[in-house]
Motif scaffolding. Structure first.
Motif, short mmCIF file in Angstrom:
data_model
loop_
_atom_site.label_atom_id
_atom_site.label_comp_id
_atom_site.label_asym_id
_atom_site.label_seq_id
_atom_site.Cartn_x
_atom_site.Cartn_y
_atom_site.Cartn_z
N TYR A 33 0.84 -1.20 0.00
CA TYR A 33 0.00 0.00 0.00
C TYR A 33 0.88 1.26 0.00
N ASN A 34 1.99 1.21 0.76
CA ASN A 34 2.94 2.33 0.75
C ASN A 34 3.55 2.50 -0.63
N ALA A 35 3.93 1.36 -1.26
CA ALA A 35 4.53 1.42 -2.60
C ALA A 35 3.55 2.09 -3.55
N HIS A 36 2.27 1.78 -3.38
CA HIS A 36 1.24 2.40 -4.24
C HIS A 36 1.11 3.89 -3.91
N LYS A 37 1.04 4.21 -2.59
CA LYS A 37 0.83 5.61 -2.18
C LYS A 37 1.97 6.51 -2.62
N PHE A 38 3.19 6.00 -2.47
CA PHE A 38 4.36 6.86 -2.69
C PHE A 38 5.03 6.66 -4.05
N ARG A 48 9.78 -3.61 -4.28
CA ARG A 48 10.50 -2.50 -4.91
C ARG A 48 9.52 -1.60 -5.65
N ASP A 49 9.70 -0.28 -5.51
CA ASP A 49 8.88 0.63 -6.32
C ASP A 49 9.78 1.64 -7.00
N ASN A 50 9.24 2.36 -7.99
CA ASN A 50 10.06 3.41 -8.63
C ASN A 50 9.44 4.77 -8.31
N ASN A 106 14.97 6.86 10.14
CA ASN A 106 13.86 6.97 11.10
C ASN A 106 12.57 6.28 10.65
N ILE A 107 12.60 5.71 9.49
CA ILE A 107 11.36 5.30 8.83
C ILE A 107 10.53 4.29 9.64
N PHE A 108 11.22 3.47 10.47
CA PHE A 108 10.45 2.47 11.22
C PHE A 108 10.00 2.97 12.60
N TYR A 154 6.29 8.19 12.54
CA TYR A 154 7.18 8.95 11.65
C TYR A 154 6.57 9.05 10.26
N GLN A 155 6.48 10.27 9.74
CA GLN A 155 6.00 10.49 8.37
C GLN A 155 6.89 11.53 7.71
N VAL A 156 7.18 11.30 6.45
CA VAL A 156 8.05 12.24 5.73
C VAL A 156 7.20 13.41 5.24
N GLU A 157 7.78 14.63 5.39
CA GLU A 157 7.09 15.82 4.87
C GLU A 157 7.27 15.85 3.36
N LEU A 192 3.52 14.74 -1.88
CA LEU A 192 2.74 13.53 -2.14
C LEU A 192 2.12 13.01 -0.84
N ASN A 193 2.90 13.11 0.23
CA ASN A 193 2.45 12.59 1.52
C ASN A 193 1.22 13.34 2.03
N LYS A 194 1.18 14.65 1.71
CA LYS A 194 0.08 15.48 2.21
C LYS A 194 -1.28 14.96 1.72
N GLY A 234 -2.86 8.42 6.60
CA GLY A 234 -1.95 7.51 7.30
C GLY A 234 -1.55 8.13 8.62
N THR A 235 -1.02 7.30 9.51
CA THR A 235 -0.65 7.82 10.83
C THR A 235 0.82 7.57 11.15
N GLY A 236 1.52 6.94 10.24
CA GLY A 236 2.93 6.66 10.52
C GLY A 236 3.11 5.46 11.43
N LEU A 237 2.13 4.55 11.43
CA LEU A 237 2.25 3.37 12.30
C LEU A 237 2.50 2.09 11.50
N GLY A 238 2.19 2.16 10.17
CA GLY A 238 2.25 0.95 9.35
C GLY A 238 3.60 0.26 9.40
N LEU A 239 4.68 1.03 9.17
CA LEU A 239 6.01 0.40 9.12
C LEU A 239 6.46 -0.06 10.51
N THR A 240 6.04 0.72 11.54
CA THR A 240 6.39 0.32 12.92
C THR A 240 5.78 -1.06 13.20
P1 ADP Z 1 1.85 5.85 6.89
O1 ADP Z 1 1.95 5.23 5.56
O2 ADP Z 1 0.62 5.55 7.64
O3 ADP Z 1 2.22 7.31 6.91
P2 ADP Z 1 4.07 4.13 7.48
O4 ADP Z 1 4.72 3.79 8.76
O5 ADP Z 1 3.60 3.03 6.63
O6 ADP Z 1 2.96 5.17 7.82
O7 ADP Z 1 5.09 4.98 6.64
C1 ADP Z 1 5.76 6.06 7.27
C2 ADP Z 1 6.27 7.04 6.24
O8 ADP Z 1 7.32 6.45 5.47
C3 ADP Z 1 5.26 7.45 5.22
O9 ADP Z 1 4.46 8.49 5.71
C4 ADP Z 1 6.11 7.88 4.07
O10 ADP Z 1 6.54 9.20 4.26
C5 ADP Z 1 7.32 6.97 4.16
N1 ADP Z 1 7.23 5.80 3.23
C6 ADP Z 1 6.77 4.58 3.52
N2 ADP Z 1 6.88 3.77 2.45
C7 ADP Z 1 7.39 4.51 1.44
C8 ADP Z 1 7.77 4.25 0.07
N3 ADP Z 1 7.60 3.04 -0.51
N4 ADP Z 1 8.31 5.28 -0.64
C9 ADP Z 1 8.51 6.48 -0.08
N5 ADP Z 1 8.20 6.80 1.21
C10 ADP Z 1 7.65 5.81 1.96
#
Ligand code: ADP
Length: 531
Positions: free
Chosen positions: A425-430, A455-457, A468-470, A474-477, A480-482, A486-492
């Motif tokens: 889902y992240n690969a799709h979102k980002f 892997r995504d492109n 810090n991604i895990f 944590y969410q990247v500014e 696209l993210n805006k 999401g809440t930044g919990l998926g990867l954790t």
């Molecule tokens: P969420 O997706 O709910 O924000 P996640 O923990 O899944 O939380 O991801 C945290 C952050 O990591 C995302 O907000 C995004 O900024 C970054 N991220 C995750 N997966 C990708 C990816 N495949 N490509 C780029 N950034 C990613």
């Protein structure tokens, strides 16, 4: 406890009963010989030489011990007075050794031995000792800490001391005589003795004026005995007489006091450090217990509120689905559209609530794995079927590459599904429209477990973001993210689930170069631990 003080010119001078007792004894030792002339003996040369050698070798050994103990204490504590004690006693030990070897009757040391040569060494050693005591006392009071390059000072002390020993032996004749055969001690020697007594007395007064310290008494006793030792040395008329012997004995006891004081400092410091550590550990345990209590409360609160939220939300989802069903009755386009919106938003909310619930369970250590035998490719297919509409929205293509034939594995299917859903889902979102997402499945070279690379492109991540991604929330500014929810919990959660299987998860990425999220899980897992 044994302290009493008198005030002289507004300055409080502290006395200690033990010290007064020591003073009386030392004075008594000298006075008895003065009062009872029959106690005054000039010992036979050989007997005296033996006694002198024993006494002096003992004092040299104690000096070396003082040097070593103080040196290592300094290395740890960086207290200047310990370095001063160490270097003073090193110099004193070396010169006293030269004094012993130069004593009249001993085999010649460098040049012909004489009472004068031995006395010169003696006076130099005592001068060094007195200057050292003064410096030690001054620095003890303020407990100055200095991180000096002690090896340089050690080198200087050894060189200067050995040079002085060499100089006195070879060029001592140019120095004022200390002893003249027939006449006894010279005025110059007496003058030096009084100077030494004066300096040691000053050190004693400074020590008595200042604050009490655990090791003060040992230093005080040493200086006091040093003074009496010198007094005895002003009184002798033969190098083999009773005063000379008393002087040597007092000196040894003084050195023993210094050594003992140093041991006490080390032991006291150790006990102090231990007590501080124990106290800190107690406070830390207390804080930990409090934190645990608060954390349990937080987890319970989250679990119960989330449960309260989940139940009505599930009902909302179920009823919207019922309403959308044609059999329930006809709805117009707009109503259907609104119902879709309600259903979609509720689904998102439910996922987030479930995430928070899962995280609080993991953090409370209550998350258990339900291990089953499964084919990882089948788990992936189920997830892909579920996410197909999502990828379709952005016209993204998903490719599966099976790099190696895989055996069945043991895993918690639900948790691994969640890991897949999150990464895909992240690969799709980002990733941008028409992006390509590849899922590689293989056997890990190093661990022998199953390795999955997603892997995504897409937009990729910088080094900082990767670090810090895990982390929780944590969410990247990014632009696209805006637009993504999401809440930044998926990867954790993904990390926790993989780690519960005894595996690990990591990411390789670069800005605008896409990302590869990889995880490895062992082939067999038992209760969250790889076997
Ligand atoms: P969420 O997706 O709910 O924000 P996640 O923990 O899944 O939380 O991801 C945290 C952050 O990591 C995302 O907000 C995004 O900024 C970054 N991220 C995750 N997966 C990708 C990816 N495949 N490509 C780029 N950034 C990613």
């Amino acid at each position: 406890m044994n302290d009493f003080s008198i005030t002289v010119y507004g300055k409080k001078i502290r006395f200690n009963l033990v010290m007064v007792y020591l003073f009386l004894n030392a004075a008594f030792g000298i006075l008895t010989v003065k009062l009872f002339p029959q106690l005054y003996v000039v010992f036979p040369t050989n007997l005296y030489l033996t006694m002198h050698n024993v006494a002096e070798i003992a004092s040299v050994v104690i000096s070396c011990a003082v040097f070593i103990v103080a040196w290592y204490n300094y290395k740890q504590s960086k207290r200047l007075y310990e370095l001063l004690i160490s270097l003073t006693f090193l110099a004193v030990g070396i010169i006293d050794f030269a004094h012993t070897l130069s004593y009249n009757g001993m085999p010649d040391f460098l040049t012909v031995n004489s009472v004068n040569k031995a006395s010169t060494y003696w006076i130099v050693a005592r001068l060094v000792q007195a200057v050292g005591f003064l410096a030690i006392v001054i620095t003890t009071q303020s407990r100055i800490k200095k991180n000096l390059n002690s090896n340089i000072y050690l080198g200087i002390t050894i060189s200067v001391t050995i040079l002085s020993v060499w100089y006195i032996a070879l060029r001592g004749k140019g120095l004022p005589p200390m002893y003249q055969v027939g006449k006894g001690q010279t005025d110059a020697k007496l003058m030096f003795e009084y100077l030494i007594i004066g300096m040691e007395f000053a050190a004693l007064v400074i020590l008595s004026i200042k604050k009490s310290q655990s090791t003060r008494y040992y230093l005080e006793a040493a200086i006091l005995l040093g003074i009496f030792s010198e007094i005895a040395f002003t009184l002798y008329s033969s190098a083999y007489d009773t005063y000379n012997l008393i002087g040597h004995i007092y000196k040894i006891v003084a050195f023993i006091c210094i050594l003992r004081g140093l041991f006490v400092t080390s032991v006291v410091n150790l006990h102090l450090a231990n007590r501080i550590l124990r106290e800190r550990r107690r406070k830390l345990n207390e804080a930990n217990r409090k934190l645990e209590r608060v954390n349990t409360l937080k987890t319970d609160f989250l679990a119960s509120t989330n449960h309260e939220l989940r139940t009505p939300l599930t009902a909302i989802i179920a009823f919207t689905e019922l309403l959308m069903d044609k059999e329930t009755g006809p709805l117009n386009e707009v109503q259907l559209d609104y119902l879709h919106e309600i259903n979609e938003s509720s689904q998102i909310l439910l996922t987030e609530i479930n995430n928070i619930l899962d995280l609080s369970k993991v953090e409370a250590g209550r998350m258990k794995l339900h291990i089953e035998k499964a084919e990882i490719c089948e788990v992936l297919q189920v997830v892909l079927r579920q996410l197909r509409p999502v990828f379709k929205q952005k016209k993204q293509k998903v490719e599966i590459v099976l790099l190696k034939e895989l055996p069945s594995a043991f895993m918690d299917i639900d948790k691994i599904k969640k890991v897949f859903i999150n990464l895909l889902y992240n690969a799709h979102k980002f990733s941008h429209e028409e992006g390509i997402i590849t899922v590689e499945i293989t056997l890990s070279e190093d661990s022998g477990g199953i390795q999955v690379n997603v892997r995504d492109n897409g937009i990729g991540l910088s080094m900082d973001q990767v670090a810090n991604i895990f982390d929780k929330f944590y969410q990247v500014e990014s632009t696209l993210n805006k637009h993504q929810h999401g809440t930044g919990l998926g990867l954790t959660l993904a990390r926790h689930f993989v780690e519960l299987h005894g595996g690990r998860i990591w990411v390789k990425s670069a800005i605008e170069q896409g990302s590869t999220f990889s995880f490895v899980i062992p082939l067999a897992v038992k209760e969250g631990v790889a076997v």
